[in-house]
Design a protein around this motif. Structure first.
Motif, PDB file in Angstrom:
ATOM      1  N   TYR A  24       6.568  -3.054  -8.209  1.00  0.00           N
ATOM      2  CA  TYR A  24       6.379  -1.991  -7.222  1.00  0.00           C
ATOM      3  C   TYR A  24       7.697  -1.794  -6.474  1.00  0.00           C
ATOM      4  N   ASP A  56       8.976  10.670  -5.915  1.00  0.00           N
ATOM      5  CA  ASP A  56       9.405  12.075  -5.934  1.00  0.00           C
ATOM      6  C   ASP A  56       9.338  12.745  -4.574  1.00  0.00           C
ATOM      7  N   ARG A  57       8.831  12.053  -3.587  1.00  0.00           N
ATOM      8  CA  ARG A  57       8.651  12.673  -2.271  1.00  0.00           C
ATOM      9  C   ARG A  57       9.727  12.190  -1.289  1.00  0.00           C
ATOM     10  N   ASP A 103       6.221   7.170  -2.771  1.00  0.00           N
ATOM     11  CA  ASP A 103       6.166   8.098  -3.897  1.00  0.00           C
ATOM     12  C   ASP A 103       7.609   8.390  -4.318  1.00  0.00           C
ATOM     13  N   TYR A 115       0.845  -1.183   0.000  1.00  0.00           N
ATOM     14  CA  TYR A 115       0.000   0.000   0.000  1.00  0.00           C
ATOM     15  C   TYR A 115       0.889   1.244   0.000  1.00  0.00           C
ATOM     16  N   GLY A 116       0.268   2.356  -0.354  1.00  0.00           N
ATOM     17  CA  GLY A 116       1.000   3.621  -0.368  1.00  0.00           C
ATOM     18  C   GLY A 116       0.031   4.753  -0.598  1.00  0.00           C
ATOM     19  N   ALA A 117       0.556   5.979  -0.580  1.00  0.00           N
ATOM     20  CA  ALA A 117      -0.297   7.151  -0.731  1.00  0.00           C
ATOM     21  C   ALA A 117      -1.016   7.132  -2.079  1.00  0.00           C
ATOM     22  N   GLU A 118      -0.366   6.606  -3.101  1.00  0.00           N
ATOM     23  CA  GLU A 118      -0.948   6.608  -4.441  1.00  0.00           C
ATOM     24  C   GLU A 118      -1.332   5.208  -4.902  1.00  0.00           C
ATOM     25  N   VAL A 119      -1.247   4.229  -4.013  1.00  0.00           N
ATOM     26  CA  VAL A 119      -1.510   2.837  -4.399  1.00  0.00           C
ATOM     27  C   VAL A 119      -2.537   2.238  -3.455  1.00  0.00           C
TER      28      VAL A 119
END
Length: 215
Positions: free
Chosen positions: A67, A94-95, A92, A28-32
């Motif tokens: 991933y 880029d973060r 992310d 899981y992730g902020a965009e996933v």
């Protein structure tokens, strides 16, 4: 490092997976969105022999999508020490992230041969970096340290894009004289007993039930 995973339906019991030699996991992730997978235990053991929590790891799912993750949480049975579950964080790219990076000390300090004692003050160092630049570990050569010498945060060769989150003057490791340690230890212990820590509440002062007193 790369590890293979396969999607798993939530109807599959975790215990059944483990008996077949697989470890249930979730990505899981902020965009996933959460993706439930399983990883062969043998492959996981090999992976853990080569990585740390701050190592970027590639997870290939069903031989297709890849991933880039970090090992966020590893649950292990307290008695059998068998893996129970993994949380894999999809960062992310880029973060910048802040992570605690382990320190590996190399060599034997010169001061130890002269009777000193190596004191490790930071076995982990918090750093900030984008995922691709996050170092798996920080290597520190202590060979040149004599008694009284230290290696500070600012002395380490930080790669471009990796920012330590500790003061530059903080010591990571030092070599102390054995006699100085023997004298300081009891003094420090007595001071700790005499002065209660800030915010500490004595057992007598605690209200029943452990609740904080009302303001």
């Amino acid at each position: 490092m790369m590890v293979n995973a396969v999607r798993r339906p939530l109807t599959t019991k975790a215990g059944a997976l483990r008996r077949q030699g697989f470890v249930p996991a979730v990505l899981y992730g902020a965009e996933v969105a959460s993706l439930h997978v399983s990883i062969a235990e043998k492959e996981l053991l090999n992976l853990l022999d080569h990585v740390t929590r701050s190592t970027p790891v590639e997870v290939k799912v069903d031989g297709k999508e890849t991933y880039h993750v970090f090992l966020k949480e590893i649950q292990v049975h307290p008695i059998t020490q068998k893996f129970l579950h993994l949380d894999l964080y999809v960062a992310d790219p880029d973060r910048p992230l802040e992570m605690n990076v382990p320190v590996r000390f190399r060599g034997t300090a010169r001061g130890i041969k002269d009777g000193g004692i190596l004191e490790v003050l930071h076995s982990y160092i918090p750093v900030q970096a984008v995922p691709a630049k996050m170092p798996p570990r920080i290597e520190v050569d202590v060979s040149a340290l004599g008694i009284g010498d230290s290696i500070l945060i600012k002395d380490l060769p930080w790669p471009e894009g990796v920012e330590p989150r500790l003061p530059a003057e903080d010591a990571v490791v030092t070599v102390a004289a054995r006699r100085a340690l023997e004298v300081e230890a009891p003094v420090a212990a007595e001071a700790a007993e005499a002065v209660p820590a800030e915010g500490a509440v004595s057992e007598e002062a605690k209200p029943a039930g452990g609740e904080s007193p009302a303001a």
